[in-house]
Design an enzyme around this catalytic site. Sequence first.
Site, PDB file in Angstrom:
ATOM      1  N   LYS A  23       0.690  -1.010   0.213  1.00 30.32           N
ATOM      2  CA  LYS A  23      -0.146   0.047   0.205  1.00 30.32           C
ATOM      3  C   LYS A  23       0.869   1.522   0.105  1.00 30.32           C
ATOM      4  O   LYS A  23       1.828   1.275   0.791  1.00 30.32           O
ATOM      5  CB  LYS A  23      -1.368   0.175   1.498  1.00 30.32           C
ATOM      6  CG  LYS A  23      -0.333   0.206   2.577  1.00 30.32           C
ATOM      7  CD  LYS A  23      -1.346   0.124   3.392  1.00 30.32           C
ATOM      8  CE  LYS A  23      -0.867  -0.260   5.310  1.00 30.32           C
ATOM      9  NZ  LYS A  23      -1.879  -0.410   6.085  1.00 30.32           N
ATOM     10  N   CYS A  40      -2.374  15.804  -3.304  1.00 29.85           N
ATOM     11  CA  CYS A  40      -2.886  15.551  -4.805  1.00 29.85           C
ATOM     12  C   CYS A  40      -3.780  14.180  -3.994  1.00 29.85           C
ATOM     13  O   CYS A  40      -4.112  13.288  -3.114  1.00 29.85           O
ATOM     14  CB  CYS A  40      -1.783  14.504  -5.745  1.00 29.85           C
ATOM     15  SG  CYS A  40      -2.759  14.133  -7.216  1.00 29.85           S
ATOM     16  N   CYS A  42      -6.224  13.083  -6.742  1.00 30.59           N
ATOM     17  CA  CYS A  42      -6.354  12.194  -7.837  1.00 30.59           C
ATOM     18  C   CYS A  42      -5.147  11.078  -8.311  1.00 30.59           C
ATOM     19  O   CYS A  42      -5.435  10.663  -9.521  1.00 30.59           O
ATOM     20  CB  CYS A  42      -6.443  12.933  -9.518  1.00 30.59           C
ATOM     21  SG  CYS A  42      -5.091  13.997 -10.424  1.00 30.59           S
ATOM     22  N   CYS A  51      -0.424  17.903  -4.719  1.00 31.20           N
ATOM     23  CA  CYS A  51      -1.201  18.399  -6.277  1.00 31.20           C
ATOM     24  C   CYS A  51      -0.481  19.123  -6.761  1.00 31.20           C
ATOM     25  O   CYS A  51       1.252  20.232  -6.835  1.00 31.20           O
ATOM     26  CB  CYS A  51      -2.506  19.234  -5.357  1.00 31.20           C
ATOM     27  SG  CYS A  51      -2.839  19.912  -7.392  1.00 31.20           S
ATOM     28  N   HIS A  55      -4.679  17.572 -12.254  1.00 31.29           N
ATOM     29  CA  HIS A  55      -5.941  16.735 -12.173  1.00 31.29           C
ATOM     30  C   HIS A  55      -6.508  17.503 -12.905  1.00 31.29           C
ATOM     31  O   HIS A  55      -7.967  17.378 -13.835  1.00 31.29           O
ATOM     32  CB  HIS A  55      -6.851  16.862 -10.732  1.00 31.29           C
ATOM     33  CG  HIS A  55      -6.160  18.910 -10.135  1.00 31.29           C
ATOM     34  ND1 HIS A  55      -5.558  19.009  -9.215  1.00 31.29           N
ATOM     35  CD2 HIS A  55      -7.186  19.454 -10.152  1.00 31.29           C
ATOM     36  CE1 HIS A  55      -5.428  20.611  -9.584  1.00 31.29           C
ATOM     37  NE2 HIS A  55      -6.431  20.685  -9.926  1.00 31.29           N
TER      38      HIS A  55
HETATM   39 FE1  FES Z   1      -3.940  15.261  -8.498  1.00 36.76          FE
HETATM   40 FE2  FES Z   1      -4.078  18.367  -8.748  1.00 36.76          FE
HETATM   41  S1  FES Z   1      -5.464  16.711  -7.576  1.00 36.76           S
HETATM   42  S2  FES Z   1      -2.595  16.813  -9.284  1.00 36.76           S
END
Ligand code: FES
Length: 75
Positions: A23, A40, A42, A51, A55
Amino acid sequence: YITYRAFKPKPVCNPCFKKDDPKVVDIVNIEELGEKTAFCRCWRSAKFPYCDGAHGAHNKGTGDNVGPLVIKKVK
Ligand code: FES
């Protein structure tokens, strides 16, 4: 007989980070964070776990609506 569904790949959140680990865990020292830090959610950032704006392309290409978790200091 085997249906198409049997060959459908399972969806995953994590496309490429630390795939050999059981994990993915990232530990961040809260004392080292700046005034505002975006994490982040995503799983597409080249700076993961932070981030980098990836995204936006992910959302545009998939119709998803994910964005970062933003941590900011209270003044
Ligand atoms: Fe993944 Fe922004 S939330 S790059």
